[in-house]
Design a protein around this motif. Sequence first.
Motif, PDB file in Angstrom:
ATOM      1  N   ILE A   1      17.956   8.497  84.826  1.00 13.64           N
ATOM      2  CA  ILE A   1      18.062   9.275  83.596  1.00 13.64           C
ATOM      3  C   ILE A   1      16.682   9.583  83.011  1.00 13.64           C
ATOM      4  CG2 ILE A   1      18.251   7.295  82.030  1.00 13.64           C
ATOM      5  CD1 ILE A   1      20.459   8.931  80.550  1.00 13.64           C
ATOM      6  N   ASP A   2      15.688   8.735  83.299  1.00 12.90           N
ATOM      7  CA  ASP A   2      14.344   8.976  82.778  1.00 12.90           C
ATOM      8  C   ASP A   2      13.402   9.593  83.812  1.00 12.90           C
ATOM      9  OD1 ASP A   2      14.153   6.811  84.424  1.00 12.90           O
ATOM     10  OD2 ASP A   2      13.129   5.493  82.985  1.00 12.90           O
ATOM     11  N   THR A   3      13.935  10.013  84.966  1.00 13.03           N
ATOM     12  CA  THR A   3      13.100  10.665  85.980  1.00 13.03           C
ATOM     13  C   THR A   3      12.762  12.073  85.523  1.00 13.03           C
ATOM     14  OG1 THR A   3      14.133   9.419  87.771  1.00 13.03           O
ATOM     15  CG2 THR A   3      12.957  11.434  88.375  1.00 13.03           C
ATOM     16  N   PRO A   4      11.490  12.424  85.426  1.00 14.10           N
ATOM     17  CA  PRO A   4      11.144  13.796  85.022  1.00 14.10           C
ATOM     18  C   PRO A   4      11.708  14.814  86.008  1.00 14.10           C
ATOM     19  CG  PRO A   4       9.220  12.358  84.961  1.00 14.10           C
ATOM     20  CD  PRO A   4      10.297  11.587  85.652  1.00 14.10           C
ATOM     21  N   ARG A   5      12.207  15.903  85.487  1.00 17.50           N
ATOM     22  CA  ARG A   5      12.743  16.955  86.344  1.00 17.50           C
ATOM     23  C   ARG A   5      11.681  17.430  87.341  1.00 17.50           C
ATOM     24  NH1 ARG A   5      14.942  19.875  82.775  1.00 17.50           N
ATOM     25  NH2 ARG A   5      17.140  20.316  83.164  1.00 17.50           N
ATOM     26  N   SER A   6      10.450  17.516  86.883  1.00 15.41           N
ATOM     27  CA  SER A   6       9.375  17.989  87.753  1.00 15.41           C
ATOM     28  C   SER A   6       9.205  17.095  88.979  1.00 15.41           C
ATOM     29  CB  SER A   6       8.059  18.053  86.971  1.00 15.41           C
ATOM     30  OG  SER A   6       7.735  16.771  86.423  1.00 15.41           O
ATOM     31  N   GLU A   7       9.435  15.788  88.802  1.00 19.77           N
ATOM     32  CA  GLU A   7       9.331  14.862  89.936  1.00 19.77           C
ATOM     33  C   GLU A   7      10.428  15.137  90.957  1.00 19.77           C
ATOM     34  OE1 GLU A   7      10.249  10.175  90.511  1.00 19.77           O
ATOM     35  OE2 GLU A   7       8.778  10.679  88.952  1.00 19.77           O
ATOM     36  N   ALA A   8      11.636  15.367  90.469  1.00 20.44           N
ATOM     37  CA  ALA A   8      12.738  15.687  91.381  1.00 20.44           C
ATOM     38  C   ALA A   8      12.480  17.009  92.108  1.00 20.44           C
ATOM     39  CB  ALA A   8      14.052  15.754  90.611  1.00 20.44           C
ATOM     40  N   ILE A   9      11.941  17.993  91.406  1.00 12.09           N
ATOM     41  CA  ILE A   9      11.634  19.281  92.035  1.00 12.09           C
ATOM     42  C   ILE A   9      10.622  19.094  93.162  1.00 12.09           C
ATOM     43  CG2 ILE A   9      10.594  21.554  91.660  1.00 12.09           C
ATOM     44  CD1 ILE A   9      13.361  21.412  90.503  1.00 12.09           C
ATOM     45  N   GLN A  10       9.613  18.264  92.950  1.00 12.82           N
ATOM     46  CA  GLN A  10       8.620  18.021  93.997  1.00 12.82           C
ATOM     47  C   GLN A  10       9.269  17.375  95.220  1.00 12.82           C
ATOM     48  OE1 GLN A  10       5.406  19.071  94.195  1.00 12.82           O
ATOM     49  NE2 GLN A  10       6.020  20.195  92.328  1.00 12.82           N
ATOM     50  N   ARG A  11      10.202  16.469  95.006  1.00 14.70           N
ATOM     51  CA  ARG A  11      10.923  15.877  96.138  1.00 14.70           C
ATOM     52  C   ARG A  11      11.711  16.939  96.895  1.00 14.70           C
ATOM     53  NH1 ARG A  11      14.063  11.195  93.013  1.00 14.70           N
ATOM     54  NH2 ARG A  11      15.342  11.280  94.928  1.00 14.70           N
ATOM     55  N   MET A  12      12.330  17.851  96.162  1.00 12.88           N
ATOM     56  CA  MET A  12      13.098  18.925  96.793  1.00 12.88           C
ATOM     57  C   MET A  12      12.182  19.861  97.581  1.00 12.88           C
ATOM     58  SD  MET A  12      15.654  19.606  93.564  1.00 12.88           S
ATOM     59  CE  MET A  12      16.654  20.891  94.319  1.00 12.88           C
ATOM     60  N   LEU A  13      10.993  20.120  97.052  1.00 10.95           N
ATOM     61  CA  LEU A  13      10.038  20.992  97.748  1.00 10.95           C
ATOM     62  C   LEU A  13       9.548  20.340  99.038  1.00 10.95           C
ATOM     63  CD1 LEU A  13       7.995  22.342  94.711  1.00 10.95           C
ATOM     64  CD2 LEU A  13       9.494  23.679  96.207  1.00 10.95           C
ATOM     65  N   ARG A  14       9.370  19.021  99.035  1.00 10.08           N
ATOM     66  CA  ARG A  14       8.941  18.346 100.262  1.00 10.08           C
ATOM     67  C   ARG A  14      10.015  18.457 101.343  1.00 10.08           C
ATOM     68  NH1 ARG A  14       6.463  14.707  96.514  1.00 10.08           N
ATOM     69  NH2 ARG A  14       8.288  13.324  96.466  1.00 10.08           N
ATOM     70  N   LEU A  15      11.272  18.348 100.937  1.00  8.84           N
ATOM     71  CA  LEU A  15      12.359  18.522 101.904  1.00  8.84           C
ATOM     72  C   LEU A  15      12.386  19.952 102.439  1.00  8.84           C
ATOM     73  CD1 LEU A  15      15.094  16.496 100.010  1.00  8.84           C
ATOM     74  CD2 LEU A  15      14.166  15.908 102.253  1.00  8.84           C
ATOM     75  N   MET A  16      12.145  20.931 101.576  1.00 10.43           N
ATOM     76  CA  MET A  16      12.116  22.314 102.026  1.00 10.43           C
ATOM     77  C   MET A  16      10.967  22.547 103.007  1.00 10.43           C
ATOM     78  SD  MET A  16      11.856  25.916  99.880  1.00 10.43           S
ATOM     79  CE  MET A  16      13.256  25.566  98.823  1.00 10.43           C
ATOM     80  N   GLU A  17       9.814  21.934 102.737  1.00  8.12           N
ATOM     81  CA  GLU A  17       8.674  22.078 103.645  1.00  8.12           C
ATOM     82  C   GLU A  17       9.014  21.511 105.021  1.00  8.12           C
ATOM     83  OE1 GLU A  17       3.936  20.796 103.929  1.00  8.12           O
ATOM     84  OE2 GLU A  17       5.200  20.062 102.293  1.00  8.12           O
ATOM     85  N   ASP A  18       9.676  20.354 105.039  1.00  9.04           N
ATOM     86  CA  ASP A  18      10.092  19.755 106.304  1.00  9.04           C
ATOM     87  C   ASP A  18      11.082  20.665 107.031  1.00  9.04           C
ATOM     88  OD1 ASP A  18      10.398  17.967 108.359  1.00  9.04           O
ATOM     89  OD2 ASP A  18      11.625  16.549 107.247  1.00  9.04           O
ATOM     90  N   ALA A  19      12.024  21.264 106.268  1.00  7.25           N
ATOM     91  CA  ALA A  19      12.988  22.186 106.880  1.00  7.25           C
ATOM     92  C   ALA A  19      12.273  23.398 107.484  1.00  7.25           C
ATOM     93  CB  ALA A  19      14.008  22.634 105.836  1.00  7.25           C
ATOM     94  N   HIS A  20      11.265  23.887 106.787  1.00  3.47           N
ATOM     95  CA  HIS A  20      10.496  25.032 107.288  1.00  3.47           C
ATOM     96  C   HIS A  20       9.789  24.683 108.601  1.00  3.47           C
ATOM     97  CE1 HIS A  20       8.001  28.591 107.357  1.00  3.47           C
ATOM     98  NE2 HIS A  20       6.899  27.863 107.259  1.00  3.47           N
ATOM     99  N   LYS A  21       9.248  23.480 108.681  1.00  2.91           N
ATOM    100  CA  LYS A  21       8.566  23.058 109.906  1.00  2.91           C
ATOM    101  C   LYS A  21       9.530  22.986 111.080  1.00  2.91           C
ATOM    102  CE  LYS A  21       4.967  20.368 107.550  1.00  2.91           C
ATOM    103  NZ  LYS A  21       4.450  18.994 107.268  1.00  2.91           N
ATOM    104  N   GLN A  22      10.806  22.770 110.786  1.00  5.74           N
ATOM    105  CA  GLN A  22      11.807  22.690 111.850  1.00  5.74           C
ATOM    106  C   GLN A  22      12.557  24.011 112.035  1.00  5.74           C
ATOM    107  OE1 GLN A  22      13.924  18.927 112.350  1.00  5.74           O
ATOM    108  NE2 GLN A  22      12.984  18.207 110.436  1.00  5.74           N
ATOM    109  N   ASN A  23      11.976  25.082 111.451  1.00 11.44           N
ATOM    110  CA  ASN A  23      12.482  26.449 111.651  1.00 11.44           C
ATOM    111  C   ASN A  23      13.863  26.687 111.046  1.00 11.44           C
ATOM    112  OD1 ASN A  23      10.175  27.324 113.203  1.00 11.44           O
ATOM    113  ND2 ASN A  23      10.997  26.113 114.914  1.00 11.44           N
ATOM    114  N   ALA A  24      14.217  25.911 110.034  1.00 10.30           N
ATOM    115  CA  ALA A  24      15.502  26.135 109.368  1.00 10.30           C
ATOM    116  C   ALA A  24      15.462  27.452 108.593  1.00 10.30           C
ATOM    117  CB  ALA A  24      15.827  24.980 108.434  1.00 10.30           C
ATOM    118  N   LYS A  25      16.549  28.189 108.650  1.00 12.64           N
ATOM    119  CA  LYS A  25      16.671  29.461 107.925  1.00 12.64           C
ATOM    120  C   LYS A  25      17.501  29.328 106.654  1.00 12.64           C
ATOM    121  CE  LYS A  25      14.284  31.732 110.956  1.00 12.64           C
ATOM    122  NZ  LYS A  25      12.910  32.149 110.597  1.00 12.64           N
TER     123      LYS A  25
END
Length: 650
Positions: free
Chosen positions: A33-57
């Motif tokens: 409940i006290d996790t900053p939204r910006s921190e969660a967004i950064q975690r989501m961006l790291r997952l997207m970067e990993d997906a991009h490296k694996q050629n996910a569309k």
Amino acid sequence: MGSIQHEGARAGHTADSKRKVIVAGAQLGPIDIDTPRSEAIQRMLRLMEDAHKQNAKLIVYPEIAPVTFFPRHILEGDELEKYFELEVDGDPTKSANIKPLFDKAREYKMDMYLGYAEATGDEHYNTSVYYSGQVDKVISKYRKVHLPGTFEPYERKDATNQLEKRYFKPGNLGFEAFRAPQLVPEALTKDSGAKPNEVDTLGQGDPVVGMIICNDRRWPEAWRVYALQGAELILCGYNTTAWAPELLGTNEKISTKEKAKAEALFHNKLCLTYNSYANACFSINVAKCGSEDGKYPLIGGSCIIDCDGEVVAEASTEDDELIVAEIDLGQCRRGKEKVFAFEKHRRIEHYARIAQQTGVQEPDFFTRPTSAVATGTARSPFSTPITSPPRQRPHQILLINPNSTRSMTEACLTSVRPVLPPGIELTGYTAPYPAPTAIESTTDAIMSTEAVLRDLAKHAASNGETVQNFDGMIVACFSKHPLIDALRESYDVPVIGIMEASLYVARMIGGRFGIVATAARSKIMQDDAVAAYGLSHFYVGSESTHLGVLELETRPREEVAKRMGHAARSLAVKGADTILLGCAGMTDLTRAAKDAVRDEDGRRTVNVIDSVEAGVMMMASLVDMGIPTSKKGVYKGEKEGRRTRGQNWL
């Protein structure tokens, strides 16, 4: 964080299929409940970067992805609102908090399913959107339909609440499938001249996609509606509790938290695998999981499932984890053309109950052979309920907006969509130029009548089509509009105006009614119309908002709602027990009027009638009865008389 899991060759695989695509599910671990939204967004961006490296569309995120699952808490005011995303001009890609996700997806040319809490005016929804990185556009929005839980918190102090019904409205966009442009190569498009739904084009266009959220996955109706639109891929984000006795109930099978979690994971996979199989579609299902705040456990189980119900990729943790698979949408054809060939095997004449009934209605009890007198029991005065037979085809109703403001037509359609009766197709029509943009005078009404009559006649002459193809017509102007009688003269089908429909409804449910009017002039015209309909005895009068028709859209929503509320309260003070909204443009302001006339204890004892909804419901009843406009008297057709006079000017 993840790896591609390729599917092996199986029956149904088309060797030369060009409908292969690499997809990813971005599971998130707990967000406190006290996790900053910006921190969660950064975690989501790291997952997207990993997906991009694996050629996910395509990448799929969980329900309400960037924040903790806040509906378990009692919140209000700013403490509640901080969890919602405010779209900018209706565009979520410009929302400050989640904009970085759209920006990165745009950079990677990656499609994205994103779940978030949506605030729009004074309404809140549990929402997901599908963004196409290929064309840089939000292609579709879905709002969660099946909201679980309760409005009020549970009595037990330490209970895990589920208050989605408190914080969200049920979704109002339905289950509308859409195409994901350029997600697979060489798909058929409209530019090629190909037509959808031909034998040789089925499954050949851009992929057909549907979105659901969490609890929706448990309801087969949602999946089947998508499948009937040819869905090849269903996307689902979820936050599912592993332990909530008040919400899920208890028994010996789930007597411990460990057993309850195991059952929740089993049910999750059961509904996902079965519905993917039963609708011959792939599904990508992504969790936010782990223990939030150290005491609210959410299940994982994120998975990608093929069209035969087989899991092809599955998360192994309850942390941030990427699952990736190459899927072949061409494999859907086997199920869609064989076991689940709907056009060959569905028997809709036996399915009426599923769309007409919500709660359970058990069959009647057996009657024992002893007499009622002997046993001292009396036979119930109620018969066994009967249900209506299914229609052979939907009833088609034309909703005519006699002014030329198209946004008003769309607002009317949007407002009645959630309550549209089964088997009804409602089509909007906006009057063409030179019809006025608003009907605020007798001259406006006459000009709009001529514009509509001429346009409908011209359309029939040039396209071989006619409004006679519709089963009924509604004139969406709150007045005794001359177009109503003109259409009754010109066509056989029933025609009603929204004013007369709401007046008749008011007489059936209350003793005295009043009208919320727009400008002062409209107030006078509506007084005259009520008298013309012979209902003045039951009329307490009208109250003006002192706004023009178009100002209902252009003025700030808070100001318009305040004026609506003031007018509604004034009518209630005058003795109205039923209040009519006196303009089609007020159709999305019903809630403001209802809230204004609540009793002190919060109850609603004064009814508020949306005239557009009243018109649709009344017309649905008329077409069900099969009653046309009578042609014996005043509505006898006028065309023959004009021809005799040599004045066939329409």
